[in-house]
Scaffold this motif. Structure first.
Motif, short mmCIF file in Angstrom:
data_model
loop_
_atom_site.label_atom_id
_atom_site.label_comp_id
_atom_site.label_asym_id
_atom_site.label_seq_id
_atom_site.Cartn_x
_atom_site.Cartn_y
_atom_site.Cartn_z
N SER A 49 0.89 -1.27 0.00
CA SER A 49 0.06 0.07 -0.10
C SER A 49 0.77 1.33 -0.02
CB SER A 49 -1.07 0.03 1.24
OG SER A 49 -0.14 0.18 2.34
N GLU A 50 0.18 2.28 -0.26
CA GLU A 50 0.93 3.82 -0.29
C GLU A 50 1.59 3.94 1.16
OE1 GLU A 50 0.05 8.32 -1.18
OE2 GLU A 50 -1.35 6.85 -2.02
N PHE A 51 0.57 3.68 1.86
CA PHE A 51 0.94 4.24 3.44
C PHE A 51 2.33 3.21 3.75
CE2 PHE A 51 0.19 2.43 7.75
CZ PHE A 51 0.92 3.79 8.43
N ALA A 52 2.26 1.81 3.59
CA ALA A 52 3.28 1.08 3.99
C ALA A 52 4.52 1.31 3.37
CB ALA A 52 3.03 -0.54 3.74
N SER A 53 4.43 1.69 2.13
CA SER A 53 5.55 1.97 1.18
C SER A 53 6.26 3.38 1.58
CB SER A 53 5.34 2.16 -0.47
OG SER A 53 4.85 1.04 -0.61
N ALA A 54 5.38 4.29 2.01
CA ALA A 54 5.84 5.65 2.36
C ALA A 54 6.60 5.59 3.73
CB ALA A 54 4.68 6.58 2.50
N ALA A 55 6.04 4.73 4.58
CA ALA A 55 6.69 4.40 5.89
C ALA A 55 8.17 3.73 5.98
CB ALA A 55 5.95 3.84 6.74
N ARG A 56 8.52 2.98 4.86
CA ARG A 56 9.46 2.08 4.88
C ARG A 56 10.35 3.02 4.13
NH1 ARG A 56 6.29 -2.13 3.61
NH2 ARG A 56 6.19 -1.77 1.50
N GLN A 57 9.94 3.89 3.10
CA GLN A 57 10.86 4.87 2.63
C GLN A 57 11.34 5.81 3.57
OE1 GLN A 57 8.74 6.36 -0.76
NE2 GLN A 57 9.20 4.30 -2.19
N ALA A 58 10.70 6.19 4.39
CA ALA A 58 11.16 7.26 5.33
C ALA A 58 11.60 6.72 6.69
CB ALA A 58 9.90 7.96 6.00
N HIS A 59 11.82 5.46 6.55
CA HIS A 59 12.74 4.66 7.62
C HIS A 59 12.01 4.76 8.92
CE1 HIS A 59 15.78 3.74 4.79
NE2 HIS A 59 15.85 4.77 4.38
N ILE A 60 10.63 4.59 8.99
CA ILE A 60 9.80 4.89 10.17
C ILE A 60 9.45 3.29 10.81
CG2 ILE A 60 7.82 5.66 11.25
CD1 ILE A 60 7.44 7.78 8.97
N PRO A 61 9.87 3.11 12.02
CA PRO A 61 9.69 2.06 12.38
C PRO A 61 8.17 1.57 12.56
CG PRO A 61 11.21 2.98 13.84
CD PRO A 61 10.88 3.83 13.02
N MET A 62 7.71 0.15 12.07
CA MET A 62 6.38 0.00 12.28
C MET A 62 6.25 -1.38 13.06
SD MET A 62 4.79 0.44 8.47
CE MET A 62 6.24 -0.38 7.55
N ILE A 63 5.26 -1.36 13.98
CA ILE A 63 4.97 -2.48 14.80
C ILE A 63 3.47 -3.04 14.64
CG2 ILE A 63 4.77 -3.07 17.31
CD1 ILE A 63 6.84 -0.92 18.02
N ALA A 64 3.43 -4.19 14.34
CA ALA A 64 2.08 -4.98 14.20
C ALA A 64 1.51 -5.15 15.57
CB ALA A 64 1.98 -5.81 13.09
N PHE A 65 0.62 -4.67 16.16
CA PHE A 65 0.01 -5.03 17.38
C PHE A 65 -1.44 -5.52 17.22
CE2 PHE A 65 -1.78 -3.68 21.46
CZ PHE A 65 -0.98 -4.49 22.27
N ASP A 66 -1.40 -6.85 17.26
CA ASP A 66 -2.73 -7.36 17.10
C ASP A 66 -2.95 -8.84 17.63
OD1 ASP A 66 -5.38 -8.30 15.33
OD2 ASP A 66 -4.41 -6.81 13.90
N ASP A 67 -3.69 -9.60 17.40
CA ASP A 67 -3.97 -11.27 17.92
C ASP A 67 -2.94 -11.77 17.11
OD1 ASP A 67 -4.62 -13.52 18.40
OD2 ASP A 67 -6.96 -13.26 17.60
N ALA A 68 -1.98 -12.41 18.11
CA ALA A 68 -0.87 -13.37 17.43
C ALA A 68 -1.43 -14.43 16.49
CB ALA A 68 0.01 -13.73 18.53
#
Length: 143
Positions: free
Chosen positions: A79-98
């Motif tokens: 997605s555009e959002f995920a791509s933008a976050a990766r390009q900006a080197h922003i750490p992402m954490i998935a917080f959900d039902d394991a």
């Protein structure tokens, strides 16, 4: 709402400019509300939203220090959002039902750290304290 003393590992003078900014993009309204309160209490500046398109705009114009997402982002990593976050080197954490999370290898391959919510928010907070570094000017004013 800001506090003059937080449980965060540093002193915050209460201004939002000196608090690490965390963007929470999650489909669960209850979880967004809970994380807004918990993260604010821990000394983070928090913005919550459910829409990936809106989040992409935030990432582009007001880059956060870290992003908390739900598992659907792992499944839509192009997605555009995920791509933008990766390009900006922003750490992402998935917080959900394991149990519902994709395999850890898939998460890590696309740059998302998975954390199951079964253990509560303690692990999430620990990870955010490690990756969401406050603005540099804030560090110089902390005594």
């Amino acid at each position: 709402m800001t506090s003059t003393r937080t449980r965060q590992r540093m002193r915050s003078d209460g201004t939002l400019e000196q608090r690490p900014f965390v963007l929470v993009v999650h489909r669960s309204a209850a979880l967004r509300t809970t994380l807004l309160s918990a993260l604010d209490f821990e000394g983070f500046d928090v913005m919550t939203m459910v829409d990936d398109d809106e989040a992409a705009v935030i990432v582009k114009y007001i880059p956060p220090h870290a992003i908390v997402v739900d598992r659907r982002l792992v499944n839509t990593s192009h997605s555009e959002f995920a791509s933008a976050a990766r390009q900006a080197h922003i750490p992402m954490i998935a917080f959900d039902d394991a149990a519902m999370m994709p395999p850890i290898e898939r998460c890590l391959d696309i740059g998302i750290q998975p954390i199951g919510w079964e253990g509560g928010v303690a692990r999430l907070l620990q990870s955010l304290h490690e990756v969401a570094v406050p603005p540099a000017h804030a560090l110089s004013s902390i005594a």
